[in-house]
Structure formats: C-alpha cells, structure tokens
Enzyme design. Structure first.
Site, PDB file in Angstrom:
ATOM      1  N   SER A 168       0.869  -1.178   0.000  1.00  0.00           N
ATOM      2  CA  SER A 168       0.000   0.000   0.000  1.00  0.00           C
ATOM      3  C   SER A 168       0.907   1.229   0.000  1.00  0.00           C
ATOM      4  O   SER A 168       2.126   1.103   0.144  1.00  0.00           O
ATOM      5  CB  SER A 168      -0.933   0.003   1.218  1.00  0.00           C
ATOM      6  N   LEU A 225      -3.291   1.559   7.029  1.00  0.00           N
ATOM      7  CA  LEU A 225      -3.693   2.670   6.169  1.00  0.00           C
ATOM      8  C   LEU A 225      -3.078   2.585   4.779  1.00  0.00           C
ATOM      9  O   LEU A 225      -1.978   2.067   4.595  1.00  0.00           O
ATOM     10  CB  LEU A 225      -3.298   3.999   6.801  1.00  0.00           C
ATOM     11  N   HIS A 238       3.636  -4.963   2.865  1.00  0.00           N
ATOM     12  CA  HIS A 238       3.124  -5.556   4.095  1.00  0.00           C
ATOM     13  C   HIS A 238       3.575  -6.998   4.261  1.00  0.00           C
ATOM     14  O   HIS A 238       3.900  -7.423   5.373  1.00  0.00           O
ATOM     15  CB  HIS A 238       1.588  -5.518   4.100  1.00  0.00           C
ATOM     16  N   LEU A 251       5.271 -10.646   2.084  1.00  0.00           N
ATOM     17  CA  LEU A 251       5.707 -11.525   0.994  1.00  0.00           C
ATOM     18  C   LEU A 251       5.640 -12.937   1.550  1.00  0.00           C
ATOM     19  O   LEU A 251       6.202 -13.220   2.615  1.00  0.00           O
ATOM     20  CB  LEU A 251       7.138 -11.190   0.569  1.00  0.00           C
ATOM     21  N   TYR A 310      16.468  -9.844   2.518  1.00  0.00           N
ATOM     22  CA  TYR A 310      16.073  -8.605   1.862  1.00  0.00           C
ATOM     23  C   TYR A 310      17.279  -7.796   1.393  1.00  0.00           C
ATOM     24  O   TYR A 310      17.189  -7.070   0.388  1.00  0.00           O
ATOM     25  CB  TYR A 310      15.158  -7.787   2.777  1.00  0.00           C
TER      26      TYR A 310
END
Length: 205
Positions: free
Chosen positions: A95, A109, A120, A122, A166
C-alpha cells in the site's frame, strides 16, 4: 496506472502449447506460470498461504483476512501474485505511505498521495519454498514499481533473521522500526525505485 499487459516482466513465462483432444481439436490450457495483480477474490487463497507461513514462526499474520480484503479493494495495483497453472503459489501485498519512516498506522492505512510503497507481506506456499521464488517475485515486483510514476521507494519491516534475505534483494537497513506487534520488534528496510532511467527505457513502461 500502466496497463499491466504492457509490462514484459508481468507477462506469463513459458506458456504451454495448446493440447489436442482425442478428436484432434485444440483445447486451451492455463499458463504454466503467470504473474498478475491480485483481486479481492484472491483474498482467501492469500490468507491461507500467509497463515501457514507466519503463524508457526511469529505466532501471528502480518495481515488478517479482513485486512487483506481491505488492501485488495483499495490498492490492488500494489499487489502481485505468482500463479502456477491457475494456483496461487506466492504473493506480495503493498500500500502507499506518505511518511519518511513507518509507524503503527502504516499497518492498516493506504495513503493515496504517498510516494513510498509499504510492502506488508511476501509469502510463498509451503510446497514451493526453497526454490528461489521469493527472490524472483520480489525482483519482478520492484521492476513493476519502477513503472509507477508515483513510486519513489519501497519500505518494509522484518525480523532480524530476514534482514540478509532482503539485503540480497537490494534493500538497505534503516535501523529499528517504530512499529511493534506484541513482543515482536522489527528492522525497517528500504529500496529506491526511482532514478532508474535505463530500466524504464528498456522495460516497456
């Protein structure tokens, strides 16, 4: 928003040739592998994969079913699913966020005027793990974000043991995240998705 079919890295890879039925007529088969944005109709499949992936490790899910539906209704263009013969095997849900760093409010949000994409979650289906699918999906997702004119960077938060994964995907650690979930603490990470003129020129964006 760009037309997804125009983005080469979201097109199916390895389409199967149409099979012939016993009568000699061709019958169509599903793509062997396909990447597309998710829809609210995918929410249950998403939640089943997420629940199995996270509850055994962290005791909770990043997104509950109603939150998955919430984001897939508000901003489906910031999601990406990997389908094998029509079956969801891995996904990302994001988002928009409008602050420099994530806060507790970022968990629920979608800031439509934001320029940071908050990733948010994976997750990969258990039968498809240890095959590099998470890294491949993240690469495709970042390529897609580079084609969105409003996206400047991607943000995420993760537990310590996921930081090396990451980092291999190109993210850099920003330090401890303000957000906590129960007793869990997180590292915040970011990846720039702007300033890639060469990529944009050669990606069909």
């Amino acid at each position: 928003m760009p037309a997804l079919s125009a983005l080469p890295f979201l097109k199916p890879v390895h389409l199967r040739s149409p099979r012939r039925s016993p009568g000699g007529q061709r019958r169509h088969t599903l793509p062997a592998s396909e990447f597309r944005c998710l829809s609210p109709e995918d929410a249950v499949s998403v939640f089943e994969i997420e629940r199995e992936a996270f509850i055994s490790v962290s005791g909770d899910c990043p997104l509950h079913l109603d939150e998955i539906r919430h984001f897939l209704n508000l901003c489906p263009e910031l999601s990406l699913g990997w389908f094998e013969e029509g079956r969801l095997v891995a996904f990302i849900i994001g988002s928009l966020w409008d602050q420099e760093r994530l806060s507790q409010a970022a968990l629920t949000l979608h800031k439509a005027q934001g320029t940071a994409v908050h990733i948010h979650v994976l997750a990969v289906h258990r039968t498809f793990r240890q095959q590099g699918k998470g890294s491949i999906l993240m690469w495709r997702y970042l390529q897609y974000l580079r084609c969105l004119p409003f996206a400047r960077r991607a943000l995420l938060m993760c537990e310590d043991f996921l930081v090396p994964f990451y980092q291999k995907c190109g993210f850099e650690a920003l330090g401890p995240c303000e957000v906590t979930v129960g007793d869990l603490a997180f590292i915040e990470m970011q990846h720039s998705v702007r300033g890639h003129a060469f990529v944009r020129r050669n990606s069909g964006c």
